[in-house]
Design a protein around this motif. Structure first.
Motif, PDB file in Angstrom:
ATOM      1  N   SER A 270       0.848  -1.158   0.130  1.00  0.00           N
ATOM      2  CA  SER A 270      -0.120   0.079   0.259  1.00  0.00           C
ATOM      3  C   SER A 270       0.555   1.313  -0.188  1.00  0.00           C
ATOM      4  O   SER A 270       1.041   1.920  -0.367  1.00  0.00           O
ATOM      5  CB  SER A 270      -1.221   0.474   1.668  1.00  0.00           C
ATOM      6  OG  SER A 270      -1.695   1.326   1.264  1.00  0.00           O
TER       7      SER A 270
ATOM      8  N   ALA B 111       2.856   1.779  -3.300  1.00  0.00           N
ATOM      9  CA  ALA B 111       1.509   2.335  -4.348  1.00  0.00           C
ATOM     10  C   ALA B 111       1.525   3.878  -4.351  1.00  0.00           C
ATOM     11  O   ALA B 111       0.970   4.142  -5.145  1.00  0.00           O
ATOM     12  CB  ALA B 111       0.150   1.537  -4.267  1.00  0.00           C
ATOM     13  N   ARG B 112       1.246   3.871  -3.265  1.00  0.00           N
ATOM     14  CA  ARG B 112       1.426   5.665  -2.968  1.00  0.00           C
ATOM     15  C   ARG B 112       2.306   5.960  -3.328  1.00  0.00           C
ATOM     16  O   ARG B 112       2.187   7.767  -3.343  1.00  0.00           O
ATOM     17  CB  ARG B 112       0.667   5.757  -1.296  1.00  0.00           C
ATOM     18  CG  ARG B 112       0.820   7.724  -0.824  1.00  0.00           C
ATOM     19  CD  ARG B 112       0.197   7.267   0.555  1.00  0.00           C
ATOM     20  NE  ARG B 112       1.026   7.012   2.025  1.00  0.00           N
ATOM     21  CZ  ARG B 112       2.005   7.834   1.724  1.00  0.00           C
ATOM     22  NH1 ARG B 112       2.236   8.422   1.689  1.00  0.00           N
ATOM     23  NH2 ARG B 112       2.888   6.832   2.522  1.00  0.00           N
TER      24      ARG B 112
ATOM     25  N   LYS C  14       4.313   5.661  -5.916  1.00  0.00           N
ATOM     26  CA  LYS C  14       4.632   5.493  -7.063  1.00  0.00           C
ATOM     27  C   LYS C  14       3.301   6.519  -7.675  1.00  0.00           C
ATOM     28  O   LYS C  14       3.580   6.930  -8.417  1.00  0.00           O
ATOM     29  CB  LYS C  14       4.288   4.273  -7.937  1.00  0.00           C
ATOM     30  CG  LYS C  14       5.291   3.118  -7.142  1.00  0.00           C
ATOM     31  CD  LYS C  14       4.790   2.400  -8.128  1.00  0.00           C
ATOM     32  CE  LYS C  14       6.343   1.016  -7.850  1.00  0.00           C
ATOM     33  NZ  LYS C  14       6.195  -0.283  -8.279  1.00  0.00           N
ATOM     34  N   LYS C  15       2.142   6.545  -7.235  1.00  0.00           N
ATOM     35  CA  LYS C  15       0.756   7.428  -7.597  1.00  0.00           C
ATOM     36  C   LYS C  15       1.385   8.648  -7.057  1.00  0.00           C
ATOM     37  O   LYS C  15       1.023   9.719  -8.051  1.00  0.00           O
ATOM     38  CB  LYS C  15      -0.193   6.947  -6.785  1.00  0.00           C
ATOM     39  CG  LYS C  15      -1.518   8.001  -7.211  1.00  0.00           C
ATOM     40  CD  LYS C  15      -2.641   7.114  -6.324  1.00  0.00           C
ATOM     41  CE  LYS C  15      -3.926   8.377  -6.483  1.00  0.00           C
ATOM     42  NZ  LYS C  15      -5.099   7.394  -6.654  1.00  0.00           N
ATOM     43  N   THR C  16       1.737   9.109  -5.723  1.00  0.00           N
ATOM     44  CA  THR C  16       1.690  10.746  -5.282  1.00  0.00           C
ATOM     45  C   THR C  16       3.396  11.214  -5.979  1.00  0.00           C
ATOM     46  O   THR C  16       4.071  12.571  -5.964  1.00  0.00           O
ATOM     47  CB  THR C  16       1.687  10.979  -4.085  1.00  0.00           C
ATOM     48  OG1 THR C  16       3.050  10.497  -3.463  1.00  0.00           O
ATOM     49  CG2 THR C  16       0.883  10.582  -3.385  1.00  0.00           C
ATOM     50  N   GLY C  17       3.910  10.260  -6.260  1.00  0.00           N
ATOM     51  CA  GLY C  17       5.878  11.211  -7.078  1.00  0.00           C
ATOM     52  C   GLY C  17       6.422  11.850  -5.226  1.00  0.00           C
ATOM     53  O   GLY C  17       7.148  12.431  -5.225  1.00  0.00           O
TER      54      GLY C  17
ATOM     55  N   ARG D 234      12.606   8.925  -5.669  1.00  0.00           N
ATOM     56  CA  ARG D 234      10.824   8.737  -6.091  1.00  0.00           C
ATOM     57  C   ARG D 234      10.821   8.099  -7.241  1.00  0.00           C
ATOM     58  O   ARG D 234      11.916   8.125  -7.831  1.00  0.00           O
ATOM     59  CB  ARG D 234      10.551  10.334  -6.462  1.00  0.00           C
ATOM     60  CG  ARG D 234      11.731  11.471  -7.181  1.00  0.00           C
ATOM     61  CD  ARG D 234      10.564  12.621  -7.107  1.00  0.00           C
ATOM     62  NE  ARG D 234      11.306  13.341  -8.727  1.00  0.00           N
ATOM     63  CZ  ARG D 234      10.235  13.460  -9.514  1.00  0.00           C
ATOM     64  NH1 ARG D 234       9.685  11.691 -10.275  1.00  0.00           N
ATOM     65  NH2 ARG D 234      11.650  13.180 -10.789  1.00  0.00           N
ATOM     66  N   TYR D 235       9.516   7.712  -7.252  1.00  0.00           N
ATOM     67  CA  TYR D 235       9.617   7.406  -8.278  1.00  0.00           C
ATOM     68  C   TYR D 235       8.688   7.943  -9.705  1.00  0.00           C
ATOM     69  O   TYR D 235       7.950   9.424  -9.542  1.00  0.00           O
ATOM     70  CB  TYR D 235       7.586   6.559  -8.180  1.00  0.00           C
ATOM     71  CG  TYR D 235       8.374   5.138  -7.384  1.00  0.00           C
ATOM     72  CD1 TYR D 235       9.051   4.306  -7.935  1.00  0.00           C
ATOM     73  CD2 TYR D 235       8.707   4.958  -6.335  1.00  0.00           C
ATOM     74  CE1 TYR D 235       9.657   2.684  -7.308  1.00  0.00           C
ATOM     75  CE2 TYR D 235       8.677   3.695  -5.299  1.00  0.00           C
ATOM     76  CZ  TYR D 235       9.403   2.592  -5.986  1.00  0.00           C
ATOM     77  OH  TYR D 235       9.490   1.896  -4.954  1.00  0.00           O
TER      78      TYR D 235
ATOM     79  N   LYS E 164       6.803   8.949 -13.116  1.00  0.00           N
ATOM     80  CA  LYS E 164       5.327   8.496 -13.697  1.00  0.00           C
ATOM     81  C   LYS E 164       5.498   7.476 -13.974  1.00  0.00           C
ATOM     82  O   LYS E 164       4.285   6.439 -14.387  1.00  0.00           O
ATOM     83  CB  LYS E 164       5.225   9.703 -14.871  1.00  0.00           C
ATOM     84  CG  LYS E 164       4.949  11.082 -14.241  1.00  0.00           C
ATOM     85  CD  LYS E 164       4.197  12.055 -15.285  1.00  0.00           C
ATOM     86  CE  LYS E 164       4.317  13.490 -14.963  1.00  0.00           C
ATOM     87  NZ  LYS E 164       3.573  14.433 -15.782  1.00  0.00           N
TER      88      LYS E 164
ATOM     89  N   GLY F 221       6.974   5.261 -13.412  1.00  0.00           N
ATOM     90  CA  GLY F 221       7.580   3.697 -11.951  1.00  0.00           C
ATOM     91  C   GLY F 221       8.318   3.782 -12.076  1.00  0.00           C
ATOM     92  O   GLY F 221       8.860   2.346 -11.373  1.00  0.00           O
TER      93      GLY F 221
END
Length: 863
Positions: A45, A48-49, A51-54, A97-98, A100, A102
């Protein structure tokens, strides 16, 4: 892999610190656990967060595990297989950081603004939770001795920021990591705060090395290694040299804590009337209540001493009633805060508006020594003379008071000539018949160029104090003590007397060595006998040194050394059949004393005198102020085991050298050969003591029943080190030797000052040391930076413990700078003391204590 030389002199793989335990955090979600299992639901979780928020997060593991496709630090890139002592340089430093798509990418590095309250707690004084082991007076002592040096550190950090060559002025922040000592990759000096780092490989360089390259004063290496450039800087990951303009300005102290501490030091010193001598330009004028109130040039303290001399009970009325008689004052009145006599005729008639204060005081002093009754005033005069010494001799020499029979001590202080630094031109206990050819202050060194930086601020060096037993007993009547070396060397007779510390500090703050006797009475002597060491460690192999030739005898069972300790027949012989003068080299190794010899360690710790200084956590041992997360410096104990050398007057057991920290050396055993003419050896030892320059009281002492002299020491003041270097360089040139760059005649430990060299040192440079005969049970206290040498007269077992006192911490700081200029192969090249960190956290603890005792002082809040 690079190597460093340990404190014991043995070569070990370079360790930047222990690999820290990774803390649970968001960065752990980017890799699987060591068991190979997939991340848990919460980790998935979090991943995933991210990767989504960067959102950016700290790298919480080594590069090869967390970010194997990103640029790796040099430790991770060169990681040997199954290595456990390699520490990632980007741990909790680089931000990730991730993207866009991924993919894990670099997002820069931590900055000072990222620091939270927990981070700042390590660096700011905890006013609500001050150190429980410190007392208020101890806190004042620490600030008084270290405050100026701390201010210098702050100013150096400000100057370092101004040296930054990159257009990008962003400052990165590298957190302190448990068990890791950050070191410069060029000179291996411990990094305190400001330094420069490479964002690709993690290479770091200290202020001094950065500045040296910037100014073009980098020392040249004869054979630089393949992984370094012409400046001895490590190459980057792509084998390209590092450019100064592209390095990141980096700090270690969180937020603005350093600058806040700099302001706080000045505020607290002003509040508590602690003297300020720093040159930062931010110090306020000296507090009014800390200034000496004067009346027409006479200070209050001086007038107070005079009023005591001429009180109603101390002056007798003359029978003739002459007008020049000294009359008892009828009453006192206040004049500008100073108690002053009502004007009278004669020498006591002082008018502050018209009279010359020095002239009046001189007349008072002269009359006090000639007019008053000797029988009635002898005791009072002695006390006042000693008080004058204590209050006025910080800029003068007490020996000068003995030069004239017609002058009292006070008059001599007022009219005698003084030297440039406020001290008098003195004899310094010179041997009879010797004439000095040069003035100490005017001496110019022709064979040694000072290349080591000196502290920029601080109080002036106090002059050497010379005492007689009669004088010191008036001030310290209950402390058993005596004086050796013509009144310069304090000898404490009861090592555990409660009053020792005051008399000890009075001499110690002047950089004078001290002798403490009878320590052996508190030791379990059965633990320190040679037979006990042969029984417990005889089968362990260790290197030996033949002190006669300097040759190394490698990998020998220590039983051979210990069995010959007191028996000639069992000693090893060289190729010519001559008994070798052996010394056990570096045993126990490194910091293993407490682990290899636990019972002996405990026995020594309970017996050490002045525990406030000598114990690891002593109140006045500044090394104990380092927080637990820092790597503690190795301060011993360390053993010195060697055969006697009374038959070899020009051979020293330990050649001339100096140490970066203070030390106490305890003689725990003295062995005389049992199968030889012991009387002959005893007489040779006494002869060596006499020829070594010891004074008459020492010669008398070593002949007393029950005394077993074991070693002859020669200790010199730290302030005379450069003069000694000049002499040794001069002698080397006279012998046709070549002076090597980046070497030092004292640090190299290649000289022993025999009689002729000591005589030249005195005649040509006005330098006289302390000749000390160390007997069984004697503890010799050696100040930091004081050159010293030791010659065993009999076989000796000595144990030394290092410590860092507030009085000598400025020498520790200067020596750290000296050592970094030595060659990379020198045993003293690496900075192991971390003196800057010690200074910082000692001041931090002292400030916390002073602040909590000052209700008006508010805690510092980070902006």
């Amino acid at each position: 892999m690079a190597v460093v030389v340990s404190r014991s002199g043995s070569v070990q793989p370079k360790k930047r610190g222990r690999k820290p335990k990774a803390k649970p955090g968001r960065a752990e979600a980017v890799r699987k656990s060591k068991s190979g299992k997939s991340p848990s639901v919460s980790e998935r979780s979090s991943l995933a967060r991210l990767k989504k928020t960067g959102e950016t997060f700290l790298q919480k593991g080594p590069c090869y595990e967390v970010a194997p496709k990103l640029s790796k630090c040099r430790e991770c890139r060169l990681r040997p297989k199954k290595a456990t002592n390699i520490f990632c340089r980007f741990y909790e430093f680089r931000r990730l950081r991730y993207s866009k798509n991924g993919f894990l990418t670099s997002a820069g590095f931590s900055e000072p603004k990222d620091a939270n309250e927990d981070d700042l707690r390590l660096w700011l004084p905890p006013k609500d939770d001050p150190p429980s082991d410190l007392e208020l007076d101890t806190g004042k002592v620490i600030i008084n001795h270290i405050g100026d040096q701390f201010c210098d550190l702050v100013e150096q950090e400000r100057e370092a920021q101004a040296m930054h060559m990159s257009e990008d002025k962003t400052i990165a922040w590298k957190r302190v990591v448990q068990g890791v000592r950050e070191m410069c990759d060029v000179c291996e000096t411990t990094l305190f705060n400001i330094h420069w780092a490479c964002g690709k490989c993690g290479f770091v360089v200290c202020i001094d090395c950065y500045k040296a390259r910037q100014n073009g004063t980098v020392k040249e290496e004869e054979n630089p290694s393949k992984d370094r450039d012409e400046f001895s800087w490590l190459l980057c990951n792509n084998r390209q040299p590092h450019e100064q303009e592209k390095l990141m300005l980096t700090q270690i102290i969180a937020g603005n804590a350093l600058w806040d501490m700099g302001k706080l030091v000045h505020e607290v010193r002003k509040k508590w009337s602690i003297s300020i001598h720093c040159s930062c330009g931010r110090a306020d004028p000296e507090p009014e209540n800390n200034k000496k109130t004067t009346v027409n040039g006479i200070c209050k303290q001086l007038m107070s001493a005079v009023t005591k001399c001429f009180g109603p009970d101390s002056v007798s009325e003359p029978s003739n009633g002459g007008s020049d008689a000294i009359r008892s004052p009828k009453k006192l009145k206040s004049h500008n805060g100073t108690m002053e006599y009502i004007r009278q005729e004669g020498v006591s008639g002082y008018n502050p508006e018209t009279s010359s204060p020095l002239s009046w005081l001189a007349d008072v002093a002269l009359n006090s020594s000639t007019k008053l009754s000797i029988a009635e005033d002898s005791s009072r005069d002695s006390i006042e003379r000693v008080k004058d010494k204590l209050s006025l001799s910080d800029g003068s020499d007490p020996e000068d008071a003995k030069n004239s029979e017609n002058y009292s001590t006070l008059r001599e202080l007022l009219i005698r000539p003084t030297s440039k630094n406020g001290g008098s031109i003195k004899n310094n206990g010179a041997p009879a018949g010797h004439k000095r050819v040069a003035n100490k202050e005017e001496m110019k060194l022709l064979h040694y160029m000072k290349r080591y930086p000196q502290p920029r601020s601080g109080q002036n060096i106090l002059p050497i104090r010379i005492f007689t037993l009669e004088e010191s007993k008036l001030l310290y009547p209950n402390v058993p003590h005596s004086w050796l070396c013509n009144g310069r060397l304090l000898r404490l007779l009861d090592p555990y007397h409660k009053g020792n510390i005051q008399l000890f500090q009075e001499q110690w703050k002047r950089g004078q060595p001290i002798l403490v006797s009878e320590v052996n009475k508190s030791l379990d002597m059965s633990l320190w006998h040679p037979e006990a060491f042969a029984r417990d460690f005889g089968d362990i192999k260790n290197d030996l040194v033949n002190c006669s030739t300097g040759n190394l005898v490698v990998n020998q069972p220590m039983r051979k050394f210990w069995e010959g300790f007191e028996t000639f027949a069992k000693r090893m012989k060289d190729e010519n059949g001559v008994y070798m003068l052996l010394k056990l080299k570096d045993w126990p190794p490194g910091d293993d004393f407490s682990e290899m010899l636990p019972s002996r360690f405990q026995d020594l710790m309970k017996a050490l005198p002045l525990p406030e200084y000598t114990h690891r956590n002593g109140l006045l041992n500044m090394a104990g102020r380092l927080p637990e997360c820092f790597v503690r410096p190795d301060l011993g104990p360390k053993m010195y085991n060697a055969y006697g050398s009374a038959m070899y007057p020009d051979k020293g057991t330990t050649n001339l050298h100096l140490d970066i920290s203070d030390a106490v050396n305890v003689m725990v055993y003295v062995g005389i050969p049992k199968d030889a003419n012991d009387e002959l050896h005893i007489q040779e030892a006494l002869k060596a003591i006499e020829e070594g320059g010891c004074d008459s009281l020492t010669l008398r002492r070593v002949r007393e029943k029950g005394q077993k002299p074991g070693a002859l020491w020669h200790i010199y003041h730290a302030r005379d080190a450069d003069k000694i270097r000049d002499l040794l360089n001069k002698v080397a040139i006279e012998r046709g030797e070549k002076l090597e760059p980046h070497h030092d005649p004292i640090h190299d430990q290649s000289w022993y000052l025999d009689g002729p060299l000591r005589e030249r040192l005195y005649k040509e440079y006005c330098v006289e040391g302390y000749a000390i005969a160390q007997c069984l049970g004697d503890s010799v206290f050696i100040p930091a930076g004081a050159p010293h040498q030791v010659r065993n007269l009999h076989s000796c077992i000595k144990v030394a413990e290092d410590f860092v006192s507030p009085e000598n911490i400025s020498h520790c700081f200067t020596l750290t700078q000296e050592f970094r200029h030595l060659s990379d192969t020198h045993t003293n090249h690496e900075d192991k003391l971390q003196v800057k960190n010690i200074i910082y956290h000692a001041v931090r603890d002292a400030l916390a204590l002073l602040m909590i005792n000052d209700p008006d002082c508010k805690p510092v809040k980070h902006k």
